[in-house]
Design a protein around this motif. Structure first.
Motif: not given
Length: 550
Positions: A25-31, A72-74, A80-88, A98-107
């Motif tokens: 998981n990564g940042d919202l900022r692509q830079s 990174f997941i950004y 959501m799309d990445v986890f759609g392809g991961i077997h639960p 690095v610093w990451q935005y937990s909301g990207h993959l928390l769901l």
């Protein structure tokens, strides 16, 4: 009969034999993602070797993107799309360098049923530890079962044994013997009575957190739901960062210049240049002075006892950073701010600011303010990132020394030499296009009380402890500063009777709050009164480490 087109869902493929999936998981900022990708890539390579040594294949669940130049997941949608392809049921590693935005993959993690392992790199330069602790706190608040590990090179005994335990049992058990649920009977009677009286007074008077837009940088753990917050006697005033920007436009240049002059007279050193894109400029500083005035006026207008400015997403695109503002607000001695009719606002008091709208730190700051004022000691408080640390031997010290730092919100009274020991430097251009200065200094040696409010099992909790801020040699301080973010203030901390791995395994946030006491005995009294007050407010209190009475 009508024909309906039902959605066709493709089941995620089952993992292969001895296969573990990895998400990053990564940042919202692509830079930021592009700049940080090489260290993430290096970490994943070391992790793959560690898993291979245990007979497991570590496979990425999402590819590197050659156009974006990172893997990174950004965004939440991408998560959501990445986890759609991961077997639960698959075994899953979340690797954070690095610093990451937990909301990207928390769901995705909230719905995952297989074993989850979060892993962070032990580095100051690349704040994977900060990202790891934030993610762990968000998972804790969500009720997600997970295990966690951290390492510098991923080949030490602590990491290897922990990894083996997780691969064979699906969980890791850490040593948490430093955590003690509070027994009110052990508290010194006078401080216990003071804490209870303060809690009753707060519930009677009530207090307001001024929240300038909630949920900074995906920090779900930094939000306290109203149904949990309100019974403590504290309420939210939901404010808008757009209103803050509008209020800045109503502040005159002359008013802003008076704030700058006050700081110059107190000895604050501004490291300025003439290039807006890379330097801290006088114009950026004046905009920050306008924000300081505007924030104080808004806080007074709504009767706020503490405020939190999000400062990142949104605000960074229209103003310089708020860090200098935050540090000034947190100090008792600060430039005077006047209302339109000439009344000085919050005269002789700090207006506590909770950085990054961390409401857990905001609630904590109100309690600290009440207790420290009752004890008649400086109530200046701030939160810090739990950034990094190393063992240090020399100059009478032979212990693990943490490095805490935040982006500039530290009050000047926490620094050696106060304002004269303070420097303001431009925030890194990678994160802050419009610049703005920090409030930077070396935190003075002394006794502190540290704390962290957090949400777990649907209840408010707090961990409290004692610590010592140490004075390290100048060369060591500079070495450590260059290993992290040198524009930010720095605090060298030795926690009392808590080792590195105990603290990491337990701590429920990327942040921790600190407040000084004039000596160790007063710190113990402040800790006792704060523990009693928070208990009476309905918060579940844990004492961590040691004090003379536990």
């Amino acid at each position: 009969m009508s024909e309906y087109f039902l959605p066709k869902l493709e089941p995620a493929p089952a993992p292969g034999f001895a296969e573990v999936l990895l998400v990053a998981n990564g940042d919202l900022r692509q830079s930021a993602n592009r700049a940080c990708w090489p260290v993430q890539e290096a970490m994943e390579s070391k992790l793959a070797s560690a898993f291979a040594a245990e007979g497991f294949n570590l496979r990425r669940a999402h590819p590197y993107d050659p156009i974006l130049e990172h893997g990174f997941i950004y965004s939440q949608r991408m998560g959501m799309d990445v986890f759609g392809g991961i077997h639960p049921e698959s075994s899953l590693v979340v690797a954070e360098a690095v610093w990451q935005y937990s909301g990207h993959l928390l769901l995705g993690l909230q719905h995952h049923r297989g074993p989850i392992l979060t892993v962070g790199n032990w580095s100051g330069q690349w704040p994977g530890l900060v990202g790891l602790l934030n993610l762990n706190a968000c998972l804790t608040k969500s009720g997600v079962t997970f295990s966690t590990l951290w390492s510098q090179n991923f080949d030490d005994e602590f990491f290897v044994s922990g990894l083996h335990q997780w691969l064979t049992t699906g969980q890791i058990r850490h040593d948490l013997t430093h955590v003690h649920a509070l027994d009110l009977g052990i508290l010194p009677p006078e401080e216990a009575e003071l804490g209870r009286a303060l809690a009753h007074a707060l519930r009677s008077r009530k207090a307001i957190l001024g929240v300038f837009d909630e949920g900074c940088m995906g920090m779900y753990n930094a939000i306290i739901e109203d149904y949990l917050l309100n019974p403590t006697g504290v309420y939210k005033e939901r404010l808008s960062q757009s209103a803050l920007v509008a209020a800045m436009k109503e502040v005159s240049i002359d008013e802003a210049q008076r704030i700058r002059n006050w700081l110059d007279e107190r000895g604050v050193r501004f490291r300025t240049g003439s290039f807006e894109d890379t330097d801290l400029t006088d114009g950026q500083i004046l905009e920050q002075c306008k924000m300081y005035i505007a924030a104080t006026r808004i806080a007074h207008q709504f009767g706020c006892d503490a405020i939190g400015i999000q400062y990142q997403q949104g605000l960074k695109d229209v103003t310089p950073a708020s860090d200098l503002v935050e540090g000034l607000l947190n100090n008792v001695e600060r430039p005077p701010v006047f209302s339109r009719d000439g009344k000085e606002l919050y005269q002789g008091k700090p207006l506590p600011h909770f950085n990054e709208v961390d409401e857990c730190a905001g609630l904590d700051s109100i309690v600290t303010n009440w207790v420290w004022n009752a004890l008649q000691i400086d109530p200046a408080t701030t939160l810090h990132d739990v950034r990094w640390g190393e063992h240090y031997s020399g100059d009478g010290i032979d212990d693990f020394v943490w490095l805490f730092q935040i982006s500039g919100a530290s009050p000047a009274s926490h620094f050696t030499n106060g304002y004269r020991g303070a420097i303001s430097e431009r925030q890194p251009a990678m994160y802050f296009r419009l610049g703005g200065g920090t409030l930077k200094g070396v935190c003075k040696p002394g006794s502190i009380v540290w704390s962290r409010v957090f949400v777990e099992t649907g209840c408010l909790h707090v961990d409290l402890g004692l610590a010592d801020v140490l004075a390290l040699p100048e060369a060591e301080t500079q070495r450590r500063w260059q290993a992290v973010t040198p524009q930010w203030p720095i605090m060298h901390v030795r926690l009392r009777d808590i080792n590195r791995d105990q603290f990491m395994a337990r701590h429920r946030a990327n942040h921790l709050s600190v407040a000084y006491a004039p000596d160790s005995q007063t710190a113990e009294k402040a800790l006792a009164a704060k523990a009693a007050m928070m208990t009476e407010m309905g918060i579940q209190v844990n004492l961590c480490g040691s004090a003379p009475w536990f």
